[in-house]
Write a protein that holds these residues in place. Structure first.
Motif: not given
Length: 277
Positions: A121-122, A126-127, A238-241, A249-250
């Protein structure tokens, strides 16, 4: 503390790698690159002050001066960040550059996660990319128009997405707080303003949460969904930059139990038919 000697060495290195002809400067030169006074001219600062910076004199420069020098030396975003770290001991404020497409390499990373729903997502949430597992477990984003792929709009304005959340109120509060801090980190406060105004008008619940000014952050946790075909699902996330892209972000979801994994595998492999739209 900033290492001003290293700053001077870095400035000299960048300056000597530039072609004077490309910047409109001519004349015979004994050394490569731009002269100090030419960099100072391009940065609109005094030649004496720039010389002191290269010599490690005169104290730390301001962020504005470093920004001017970065433009004068045509530094990349990564080189500009390094310049600020050397000169001030911290990176520059983030400059939001608007949405750009993700790279094919990043899409291949998503696609390699066969049974793990994953999205990118930005800063406006937005996905912008997803894998097949995300399409069958979360939402088939390809069937939505681009403005319909916004996570905030889906959570607050799409009845089906709302119904799929096992605890909508907790999800909504978490999403708003995390969205706020993600946008600030990406320097996208101005970019999100139209979306925030829209959602405040369309959803009293969003408006109340936004006015609370709470912040949150993705890290790790468990998301519980009511899937229309697969039933109740628990997903660890899990979230990643994305390195070099503070606006992206992923999110990667893993089935929390073997039973959840079995359902997701059947959904991805097509042995459980998805309900018709």
């Amino acid at each position: 503390m900033p290492e001003h000697g290293s700053l001077g060495a870095y400035l000299r290195n960048r300056r000597t790698k530039l072609d004077p002809v490309g910047f409109g400067f001519s004349g015979r030169r004994r050394t490569a690159g731009l002269r100090r006074e030419e960099v100072a001219q391009r940065a609109n600062i005094s030649a004496t002050w720039y010389t002191w910076l290269e010599q490690g004199r005169g104290g730390p420069p301001s962020a504005e001066v470093l920004d001017r020098i970065a433009r004068a030396l045509t530094l990349s975003d990564l080189e500009r960040e390094h310049l600020f770290l050397l000169g001030l001991g911290h990176p520059p404020e983030v400059r939001y550059q608007g949405p750009d497409p993700i790279t094919p390499r990043l899409q291949r990373v998503l696609d390699a996660l066969t049974y793990s729903p994953a999205i990118v997502r930005n800063a406006t949430w937005d996905v912008v990319a997803w894998n097949r597992a995300a399409a069958v477990v979360l939402t088939d984003y390809a069937r939505l128009p681009p403005d319909g792929r916004n996570i905030l709009r889906m959570i607050f304005c799409d009845a089906r997405v709302r119904a799929a959340q096992a605890d909508w109120e907790a999800v909504a509060r978490f999403v708003v707080g995390t969205f706020r801090i993600d946008a600030a980190r990406a320097g996208a406060d101005a970019a999100i303003a139209p979306l925030v105004d829209e959602l405040c008008q369309r959803s009293p619940e969003f408006r109340a949460l936004w006015q609370d000014n709470e912040v949150g952050r993705h890290g790790e946790g468990v998301k519980r969904l009511r899937h229309p075909v697969g039933g109740e699902l628990a997903l660890e996330y899990s979230a990643f930059l994305v390195d070099g892209r503070p606006d992206l972000g992923m999110l990667v979801y893993q089935p929390a139990t073997e039973a959840d994994r079995a359902v997701i595998e059947r959904l991805v492999d097509g042995t459980i038919a998805l309900a018709a739209e």
